[in-house]
Design a protein around this motif. Sequence first.
Motif, PDB file in Angstrom:
ATOM      1  N   GLY A 130      -3.191  -4.002 -14.078  1.00 23.61           N
ATOM      2  CA  GLY A 130      -1.752  -4.163 -13.845  1.00 23.61           C
ATOM      3  C   GLY A 130      -1.461  -5.020 -12.636  1.00 23.61           C
ATOM      4  O   GLY A 130      -0.553  -5.862 -12.648  1.00 23.61           O
ATOM      5  N   PHE A 131      -2.236  -4.828 -11.579  1.00 26.82           N
ATOM      6  CA  PHE A 131      -2.057  -5.627 -10.373  1.00 26.82           C
ATOM      7  C   PHE A 131      -2.416  -7.089 -10.637  1.00 26.82           C
ATOM      8  O   PHE A 131      -1.698  -8.000 -10.230  1.00 26.82           O
ATOM      9  CB  PHE A 131      -2.893  -5.062  -9.226  1.00 26.82           C
ATOM     10  N   ILE A 132      -3.514  -7.298 -11.343  1.00 26.99           N
ATOM     11  CA  ILE A 132      -3.954  -8.669 -11.643  1.00 26.99           C
ATOM     12  C   ILE A 132      -2.885  -9.410 -12.445  1.00 26.99           C
ATOM     13  O   ILE A 132      -2.533 -10.546 -12.121  1.00 26.99           O
ATOM     14  CB  ILE A 132      -5.297  -8.668 -12.410  1.00 26.99           C
ATOM     15  N   VAL A 133      -2.361  -8.768 -13.482  1.00 21.36           N
ATOM     16  CA  VAL A 133      -1.344  -9.409 -14.319  1.00 21.36           C
ATOM     17  C   VAL A 133      -0.084  -9.694 -13.499  1.00 21.36           C
ATOM     18  O   VAL A 133       0.527 -10.757 -13.636  1.00 21.36           O
ATOM     19  CB  VAL A 133      -1.044  -8.550 -15.565  1.00 21.36           C
ATOM     20  N   THR A 134       0.287  -8.770 -12.626  1.00 18.06           N
ATOM     21  CA  THR A 134       1.454  -8.973 -11.764  1.00 18.06           C
ATOM     22  C   THR A 134       1.239 -10.145 -10.812  1.00 18.06           C
ATOM     23  O   THR A 134       2.139 -10.974 -10.616  1.00 18.06           O
ATOM     24  CB  THR A 134       1.782  -7.682 -10.979  1.00 18.06           C
ATOM     25  N   VAL A 135       0.050 -10.238 -10.228  1.00 26.80           N
ATOM     26  CA  VAL A 135      -0.271 -11.350  -9.334  1.00 26.80           C
ATOM     27  C   VAL A 135      -0.196 -12.675 -10.100  1.00 26.80           C
ATOM     28  O   VAL A 135       0.390 -13.647  -9.618  1.00 26.80           O
ATOM     29  CB  VAL A 135      -1.672 -11.171  -8.688  1.00 26.80           C
ATOM     30  N   GLU A 141       0.805  -1.225   0.000  1.00 22.79           N
ATOM     31  CA  GLU A 141       0.000   0.000   0.000  1.00 22.79           C
ATOM     32  C   GLU A 141       0.838   1.275   0.000  1.00 22.79           C
ATOM     33  O   GLU A 141       0.365   2.323  -0.403  1.00 22.79           O
ATOM     34  CB  GLU A 141      -0.971  -0.021   1.177  1.00 22.79           C
ATOM     35  N   LYS A 142       2.081   1.193   0.469  1.00 19.45           N
ATOM     36  CA  LYS A 142       2.942   2.379   0.482  1.00 19.45           C
ATOM     37  C   LYS A 142       3.431   2.743  -0.918  1.00 19.45           C
ATOM     38  O   LYS A 142       3.649   3.902  -1.232  1.00 19.45           O
ATOM     39  CB  LYS A 142       4.156   2.155   1.386  1.00 19.45           C
ATOM     40  N   ASN A 143       3.621   1.725  -1.756  1.00 21.97           N
ATOM     41  CA  ASN A 143       4.205   1.950  -3.078  1.00 21.97           C
ATOM     42  C   ASN A 143       3.257   1.693  -4.238  1.00 21.97           C
ATOM     43  O   ASN A 143       3.555   2.058  -5.370  1.00 21.97           O
ATOM     44  CB  ASN A 143       5.444   1.067  -3.253  1.00 21.97           C
ATOM     45  N   TYR A 144       2.132   1.068  -3.986  1.00 16.83           N
ATOM     46  CA  TYR A 144       1.192   0.744  -5.060  1.00 16.83           C
ATOM     47  C   TYR A 144      -0.188   1.233  -4.656  1.00 16.83           C
ATOM     48  O   TYR A 144      -0.789   0.724  -3.718  1.00 16.83           O
ATOM     49  CB  TYR A 144       1.178  -0.770  -5.326  1.00 16.83           C
ATOM     50  N   PHE A 145      -0.690   2.223  -5.385  1.00 16.75           N
ATOM     51  CA  PHE A 145      -1.915   2.897  -4.983  1.00 16.75           C
ATOM     52  C   PHE A 145      -3.172   2.382  -5.679  1.00 16.75           C
ATOM     53  O   PHE A 145      -4.265   2.726  -5.299  1.00 16.75           O
ATOM     54  CB  PHE A 145      -1.783   4.401  -5.209  1.00 16.75           C
TER      55      PHE A 145
END
Length: 167
Positions: free
Chosen positions: A75-80, A64-68
């Motif tokens: 982008g988050f889904i693909v990274t996961v 949460e500090k670096n990814y808002f």
Amino acid sequence: SSLETKLLKDSNEKLISEFDEIFSNPNFDVVKTTASFYNQGIENGNKRLEMLQFLTKTTIRRDEKNYFENEDNVGFIVTVLFELLESVCQGERKYTNTIHCIFEQILNDFVDEFIEELYNHQKSDIYKEIAILFSSFIAFERLCLNVAKPPKKEKIKDETNSLLSDE
């Protein structure tokens, strides 16, 4: 490739500028990036809750500090999915079903509409090429995971431009 000619070798400035125009410039229709928006027409909706439930089955958490962005951000889904695939390749086969479920139940439902919006955005140039690549990647993943392309659905209009759901 055309993408290679559009990207500057020594600077990301053009890419960053185009990103800002497409995803955050209020003078244009911005491309929405969350599964909840494409599913319900709102941010912070059911698809975010579903992603949070999938994440509880893994060791992956949003920094949460670096990814808002929200957990249902493309982008988050693909990274996961990448992280989970890496874990499977390292022998953690327990994530195979989670990968399939996240792809089928979250990403697959909205990714075609997202790619189309990205490709057709009036400021899209570099991102038009990225949309083509992403579309090919999604087609390959559907083949590998044996997941059908969903039928095209009617677009949801964001009448309220709300950041919160009614729930």
